[in-house]
Design a protein around this motif. Structure first.
Motif, short mmCIF file in Angstrom:
data_model
loop_
_atom_site.label_atom_id
_atom_site.label_comp_id
_atom_site.label_asym_id
_atom_site.label_seq_id
_atom_site.Cartn_x
_atom_site.Cartn_y
_atom_site.Cartn_z
N ALA A 1 0.83 -1.21 0.00
CA ALA A 1 0.00 0.00 0.00
C ALA A 1 0.86 1.25 0.00
N ALA A 2 1.98 1.22 0.75
CA ALA A 2 2.85 2.38 0.81
C ALA A 2 3.53 2.64 -0.53
N ALA A 3 3.81 1.58 -1.28
CA ALA A 3 4.51 1.73 -2.56
C ALA A 3 3.57 1.97 -3.73
N ASP A 4 2.31 1.65 -3.58
CA ASP A 4 1.36 1.72 -4.69
C ASP A 4 0.30 2.77 -4.39
N LEU A 5 0.45 3.97 -4.98
CA LEU A 5 -0.51 5.05 -4.75
C LEU A 5 -1.85 4.77 -5.39
N GLY A 6 -1.96 3.75 -6.19
CA GLY A 6 -3.23 3.42 -6.82
C GLY A 6 -4.19 2.69 -5.91
N ARG A 7 -3.71 2.32 -4.72
CA ARG A 7 -4.57 1.63 -3.79
C ARG A 7 -5.34 2.61 -2.91
N ALA A 8 -6.51 2.20 -2.48
CA ALA A 8 -7.25 3.00 -1.52
C ALA A 8 -6.49 3.01 -0.19
N PRO A 9 -6.55 4.12 0.52
CA PRO A 9 -5.81 4.18 1.79
C PRO A 9 -6.38 3.24 2.83
N LYS A 10 -5.51 2.81 3.74
CA LYS A 10 -5.95 1.95 4.83
C LYS A 10 -6.61 2.79 5.91
N PRO A 11 -7.46 2.19 6.72
CA PRO A 11 -8.20 2.95 7.72
C PRO A 11 -7.31 3.58 8.78
N ILE A 12 -7.79 4.70 9.28
CA ILE A 12 -7.25 5.31 10.50
C ILE A 12 -8.30 5.12 11.57
N TRP A 13 -7.91 4.48 12.65
CA TRP A 13 -8.86 4.09 13.69
C TRP A 13 -8.89 5.18 14.77
N LEU A 14 -10.07 5.78 14.97
CA LEU A 14 -10.21 6.89 15.92
C LEU A 14 -10.77 6.45 17.27
N GLY A 15 -11.11 5.19 17.41
CA GLY A 15 -11.65 4.70 18.68
C GLY A 15 -13.16 4.77 18.71
N ASP A 16 -13.75 4.04 19.63
CA ASP A 16 -15.21 3.95 19.70
C ASP A 16 -15.82 4.83 20.77
N LYS A 17 -15.05 5.76 21.29
CA LYS A 17 -15.55 6.62 22.36
C LYS A 17 -15.94 8.01 21.87
N VAL A 18 -15.80 8.28 20.57
CA VAL A 18 -16.04 9.63 20.05
C VAL A 18 -16.99 9.61 18.88
N GLU A 19 -17.57 10.79 18.63
CA GLU A 19 -18.35 11.05 17.42
C GLU A 19 -17.58 12.05 16.58
N LEU A 20 -17.65 11.90 15.27
CA LEU A 20 -16.97 12.79 14.35
C LEU A 20 -17.89 13.95 13.99
N ILE A 21 -17.44 15.18 14.26
CA ILE A 21 -18.26 16.37 14.03
C ILE A 21 -17.86 17.10 12.76
N ASP A 22 -16.57 17.17 12.50
CA ASP A 22 -16.10 17.91 11.32
C ASP A 22 -14.73 17.40 10.95
N THR A 23 -14.37 17.53 9.67
CA THR A 23 -13.03 17.21 9.19
C THR A 23 -12.64 18.24 8.14
N GLU A 24 -11.35 18.53 8.05
CA GLU A 24 -10.84 19.43 7.02
C GLU A 24 -9.52 18.88 6.50
N LEU A 25 -9.46 18.68 5.19
CA LEU A 25 -8.30 18.10 4.53
C LEU A 25 -7.33 19.20 4.09
N SER A 26 -6.04 18.98 4.28
CA SER A 26 -5.05 19.96 3.83
C SER A 26 -4.95 19.93 2.31
N PRO A 27 -4.67 21.09 1.68
CA PRO A 27 -4.57 21.10 0.21
C PRO A 27 -3.49 20.19 -0.35
N ASP A 28 -2.45 19.89 0.43
CA ASP A 28 -1.42 18.98 -0.09
C ASP A 28 -1.78 17.52 0.16
#
Length: 808
Positions: free
Chosen positions: A210-237
């Motif tokens: 996955a690290a060598a092949d940018l054509g693959r979908a990214p692997k999950p980032i696990w945020l834990g089961d104790k929170v709710e997601l309210i907002d996200t903002e992606l950096s331009p890069d």
């Protein structure tokens, strides 16, 4: 110029938009309260086409809630309504990459990309979900957009869309470590050790691929089961993401219900509404910095923010705790104890005032976050050290009363290292810039407000909306981004909003006047005469000779300065003498109604014309707490709602008696929402001052209103019960002596009808006289049915005719 108006007790400003002659033909209540299509339609949502050669806008269709899309040529003024097939080819409000090679927009919830040189258009998404927030990567190779809190990146060259990150609200199953029993099992059994080794090897191989092949979908980032997601903002890069979270399962508290009695089913139906103030504070929010390359998350601590460990309510908290302890309510007293760190919320783009809570620099190397204390006393703008994963405070705005919900705009200059922001720190909203780690610089200054800041694409200018000339007069101004003279560009005095053309050379202007709905014009940024593009008023309305409200300055007898108001009276000033008068009180509290623009209260303005025709004069005041006059005017009501405002209304009555010769014993008062609250406060706290009053959808007990608005001004009721007691009309019910008509929509889910019903019951128990209530089974807070509008104002008209005019 402003001083000239303030100097006199009642300096008048005559409006050129309408005459003072009598209305012809005579007005009647049926006409005034009829569905507003006979007036015309307001131009809304103007925006430029991608190529800058056209403008789009929306108009409400007669007899329908449907809004049609129009396109107008700014050069010729030729406008055309787009049918369904033409709308399918229309642009949406566009964003551009830094090199202006590409544009992107959202239409019907899908994302479109335009190559500007060839004009080629590509539909990037076609989904059932709505996409939003399109923007280009810092190298212009990708188009980023979001679907709820999930971000995607469209590779322009490859034509492939992929998630920028996959966020999972669960614990990483691979990160779970065996306990002591599990360790013992691995020691005992060779087969288990082999299975674990195989699993680890497969995962490590998959990670390497996955690290060598940018054509693959990214692997999950696990945020834990104790929170709710309210907002996200992606950096331009595409390297980083900021995530706003809050504790999972936060209980909001018990919500009251409203009953719908007139329904399709024939059965009464219940609707749950918002929670009462103080029943449960909003959940605290936290920030996570996500490294998308290495799939790691870093909590951003807030303990370095200045003032975060202080308690601005320390004195009130101490009194409240002591009172509870004395009463033996030890658990409640313990619950009021101040936390070590004050809880915060991240101001989001959906909040009142806009501005957004997270803004990345164009190059993606810096990000700023706007945080607000839940106690409403502080706003911070902080940058993020991406390498050290820490917050760095850049600006703290503190207010002993409450931070305004307006004027929270902020962003980055084009150098990607300098912040700009609005702040009320001098008492008026002004524009500032601040290099990271450097000193702030005021770009504008004065006793006026600036808003709607727009930075040009070349980074040279800020365009603003301001009332620099007079509090009630708004136009477009501009100021150099590095500081300099604030220059006025338009002369409308009733400027609503504006939009810069894609090449920053033209302004699309949305403007109005007291009897002209918002219309669109275009003007060169260098100045010159604007070109009017729309006229959507109906001849049945414009043919009438409306009374131009005169803007008057009423001197405060309490040292507050000038209270600006609109006065409606006969053309012959002498004819006002001896007339009865009505004072109208606008709603919302923080709202400006004394302007040279079209009013939110256009029906009331026509009703005021009718009242003048019937022999009254009318005064419409921007009492303290109103918008447009700076921080001190706004916060004068802190912990004492209904007190400074009543002082101002009584000064308005005194002005009518002294300047217009009205009979002091024949002055009535009415208003809706906050205006209804003030009508009740006027009759209950100043008995005998007003001959009669009508309170529409009033707040009668602030303990029953919502948290977001009320806690700003009165704190929580558990901490500040005194503020709620002195601010609630129901506490003064025993003082009623003047006729009061209460009117309320039964399905109002903003100010609940129970507010009025509870006050009505108090009057019953107190054996009061001359109070009435009319309820509207199919109306919410803002009435929408003409029959209800007519009935409501028929009753107000009859109330005033009965109690303000001499009876035979």
């Amino acid at each position: 110029m402003r001083r000239m108006f303030v100097a006199g007790l009642a300096a008048l400003v005559a409006l050129p938009a309408a005459s003072q002659s009598p209305i012809t033909p005579s007005l009647d209540l049926e006409t005034v309260m009829a569905p507003p299509d006979w007036i015309g339609a307001a131009v809304t949502s103007p925006y430029w086409s991608v190529d800058g050669r056209s403008l789009y806008y929306s108009l409400k269709r007669d007899g329908s809630k449907v809004r049609d899309l129009y396109r107008v040529d700014p050069a010729s003024g030729q406008s055309v309504k787009l049918d369904a097939s033409a709308q399918a080819q229309a642009d949406g409000p566009a964003v551009f990459d830094r090199a202006h090679r590409y544009a992107a927009f959202v239409r019907h919830g899908d994302v479109f990309l335009v190559e500007l040189a060839q004009g080629r258009r590509v539909q990037v998404t076609r989904t059932a979900e709505a996409e939003s927030a399109p923007g280009f990567s810092s190298d212009s190779r990708a188009l980023q957009f979001r679907q709820n809190n999930q971000w995607y990146s469209y590779d322009i060259a490859a034509g492939v869309t992929a998630p920028a990150a996959v966020l999972k609200l669960a614990d990483d199953p691979q990160a779970k470590q065996p306990d002591a029993l599990g360790d013992e099992q691995l020691k005992l059994f060779k087969t288990l050790r082999q299975l674990k080794a195989d699993k680890d090897a497969l995962r490590e191989n998959d990670d390497a691929l996955a690290a060598a092949d940018l054509g693959r979908a990214p692997k999950p980032i696990w945020l834990g089961d104790k929170v709710e997601l309210i907002d996200t903002e992606l950096s331009p890069d595409g390297r980083w993401m900021l995530a706003v979270t809050q504790p999972k399962g936060h209980a909001e508290g018990k919500a009251p219900q409203v009953t719908h009695f007139v329904t399709d089913s024939g059965y009464a139906e219940q609707q749950e509404t918002r929670v009462y103030v103080g029943r449960k504070d909003p959940p605290p929010q936290s920030l996570l910095l996500l490294d998308l390359l290495h799939r790691k998350s870093y909590p951003l601590a807030i303990d370095s923010l200045p003032g975060i460990k202080e308690d601005p309510l320390k004195e009130l908290r101490g009194k409240a705790i002591a009172a509870l302890e004395k009463a033996g309510k030890h658990d409640e007293a313990k619950a009021l104890k101040a936390p070590e760190l004050r809880a915060v919320r991240i101001i989001s783009s959906a909040d009142d005032g806009g501005g957004g809570g997270i803004v990345w620099s164009d190059d993606g190397q810096n990000v700023a976050v706007q945080l607000r204390a839940i106690d409403n006393k502080d706003r911070w703008i902080a940058s993020v050290d991406l390498d050290k994963h820490t917050l760095l405070n850049q600006h703290r705005l503190h207010d002993n009363a409450w931070i305004n919900w307006n004027f929270n705009d902020f962003g980055w200059l084009k150098d990607n290292r300098t912040l700009w922001y609005l702040s009320e720190e001098t008492g008026f909203s002004q524009l500032y810039s601040k290099p990271l780690g450097g000193k702030a610089k005021a770009l504008t200054a004065g006793k006026f407000e600036v808003s709607h800041p727009r930075l040009t694409d070349d980074g040279q200018w800020f365009y603003l909306r301001s009332n620099q000339v007079a509090p009630y007069s708004y136009d477009v101004y501009r100021v150099p981004a590095n500081g300099g003279e604030l220059s006025r560009l338009t002369q409308y005095q009733g400027l609503e909003d504006f939009a810069l053309s894609p090449n920053d050379q033209q302004l699309a202007l949305l403007h109005s006047s007291p009897y002209v709905l918002p219309q669109m014009a275009v003007q060169d940024v260098a100045g010159g005469a604007p070109r009017e593009l729309t006229n959507t008023m109906k001849p049945g309305f414009t043919a009438r000779s409306w009374i131009a409200p005169q803007i008057v300055g009423v001197s405060s007898s309490h040292g507050a300065g000038t209270i600006w108001a609109k006065y409606y009276g006969p053309a012959d000033k002498a004819a006002a003498a001896g007339r009865p008068a009505v004072i109208f009180v606008h709603g919302a509290g923080y709202l400006q109604n004394v302007t040279l623009s079209w009013s939110n209260y256009y029906r009331e303005q026509m009703f005021h014309n009718l009242l003048v025709q019937q022999g009254y004069v009318v005064l419409d005041m921007d009492y303290r707490a109103s918008e447009g006059y700076g921080r001190d005017w706004r916060t004068a009501i802190y912990r004492q709602m209904g007190h400074p405002e009543l002082d101002d209304l009584l000064d308005g009555k005194a002005w009518l008696v002294k300047q217009q010769g009205v009979d002091a014993k024949r002055v009535g008062i009415y208003g809706g929402s906050y205006g209804g609250f003030m009508t009740e406060m006027a009759l209950l706290r100043a008995p005998g001052e007003f001959a009669a009053g009508s309170a529409l959808r009033p707040v009668s007990d602030w303990r029953l209103y919502n948290h977001e608005y009320t806690s700003n001004i009165l704190n929580d009721p558990q901490l500040d019960p005194e503020a709620y007691a002195i601010s609630s009309p129901i506490e003064y019910a025993d003082k009623l002596q003047d006729p009061l008509l209460i009117q309320h929509g039964l399905i109002d889910d903003n100010v609940l009808a129970e507010d009025s019903i509870r006050l009505y019951q108090r009057f019953i128990e107190l054996h009061k006289k001359n109070f009435w209530m009319s309820l509207y089974p199919m109306e919410r807070h803002s009435f929408v049915h003409a029959d209800s509008w007519y009935d409501e104002y028929r009753r107000i008209d009859e109330l005033f005719n009965t109690w303000l005019k001499p009876q035979p």
